[in-house]
Design an enzyme around this catalytic site. Structure first.
Site, short mmCIF file in Angstrom:
data_model
loop_
_atom_site.label_atom_id
_atom_site.label_comp_id
_atom_site.label_asym_id
_atom_site.label_seq_id
_atom_site.Cartn_x
_atom_site.Cartn_y
_atom_site.Cartn_z
CB SER A 157 41.27 29.75 1.82
OG SER A 157 41.64 31.12 1.79
CG ASP A 252 48.71 31.08 4.78
OD1 ASP A 252 48.47 32.27 4.51
OD2 ASP A 252 47.83 30.19 4.79
CG HIS A 282 46.57 30.55 1.45
ND1 HIS A 282 46.00 30.46 2.71
CD2 HIS A 282 45.54 30.72 0.59
CE1 HIS A 282 44.69 30.60 2.61
NE2 HIS A 282 44.38 30.75 1.33
#
Length: 310
Positions: A157, A252, A282
């Protein structure tokens, strides 16, 4: 759902995390809980851990955890890992569990970097901390029993963004050699201009509103968010960067960002492996025991091992 994550997906959507009105006190509370949780967790017996503290941006304190599985040689490869969490959340035990597995399966040391969070100090603080950590690790490779020619960077991320940007900084500053970058569902574009970032309003975890808040906190002292290193797309060139492994998730809102970045690298002549996971969202890999997480980790480790071969 073929990934076996249907209950977890429904739970994530039920929480509606992305629609929360994020306040500073909430972030600090979550981070405090994360620190307590980490201290309460036991470490695996087959992996040793040492801790060093270095000076980062403007004399900030940066902690680096060095994970070493048993049986490594004195010139082992190293994965420098930058955790995710929207730049403002700290690390939680699940990500360390994954790093233990990277260390075991890829037969490498993992240097886990605890950079200054953006809730305390915005850009460029966190990214400069991370670059300082990379420099320190490279400069102390012999002491750390690391092969300086086999240092990779990786992260999930926001940590994926950091890994990509640190790779650009190392190239531009003629800094440490990076042999590989492992970008796991990376956040790449602070303009949120790609289709999935605008249209996937039902995405768990990465609701566009939360992603926008993340960038607002991270870049709050900036008058111009197009400055170099503010995100991975803010570079004049994608050439001469390390080979990359990029993983994106099906559900995502950041999915198109990772795909677009893979195209940018590939067009510039950088070798890229793009993996598009199906039925995942995610941060799905916080569920470390799931088969789909084990499959994802297997793919990541395979790429790491290939990059670390002399």
């Amino acid at each position: 759902m073929s990934s076996g994550l249907l209950p977890e997906l429904q739970f994530a959507r039920f929480l509606k995390i992305g629609k929360l009105c994020i306040q500073a006190w909430m972030i600090h509370s979550v981070n405090l809980c994360g620190k307590i949780w980490f201290k309460l967790c036991s470490r695996p017996k087959d992996i040793s851990c040492s801790t060093v503290k270095i000076k980062g941006y403007q004399d900030s304190n940066v902690e680096i955890l060095i994970y070493s599985p048993k049986g490594l040689t004195d010139d082992a490869p190293c994965l420098v890992y930058y955790h995710g969490g929207a730049f403002f959340l700290g690390d939680f035990p699940m990500i360390h569990t994954l790093c233990f597995e990277y260390a075991r399966a890829a037969k490498c040391r993992v240097a886990f970097v605890r950079y200054t969070l953006s809730i305390t100090r915005p850009f460029p603080g966190p990214i400069e901390d991370c670059y300082s950590a990379l420099e320190w690790i490279s400069d102390h490779a012999t002491e750390l029993k690391i092969d300086p020619k086999r240092i990779a960077v990786g992260g999930d991320s926001a940590g994926g963004c950091i890994s990509a940007v640190v790779s650009q900084m190392a190239r531009d500053r003629h800094g440490p050699h990076i042999c590989f970058q492992m970008l796991i569902y990376p956040v790449i574009d602070n303009t949120q201009s790609l289709p999935s970032a605008k249209n996937m309003t039902d995405a768990p975890i990465t609701h566009p509103r939360l992603v926008r808040k993340m960038w607002q906190i991270y870049l709050r002292d900036m008058k111009n968010s197009s400055l170099p290193y503010s995100c991975a797309l803010r570079t004049e060139s994608f050439k001469d960067l390390p080979p990359a492994f990029i993983e994106v998730e099906d559900l995502d809102s950041l999915k198109d960002e990772g795909i677009f970045y893979s195209h940018c690298l590939s067009k510039a002549g950088v070798p890229v492996q793009l993996v598009q996971m199906k039925g995942t969202f995610h941060a799905f890999d916080i569920f470390v025991g799931k088969q789909v997480t084990k499959l994802a980790v297997k793919n990541r480790v395979k790429a790491l091992k290939a990059a670390f071969r002399k």
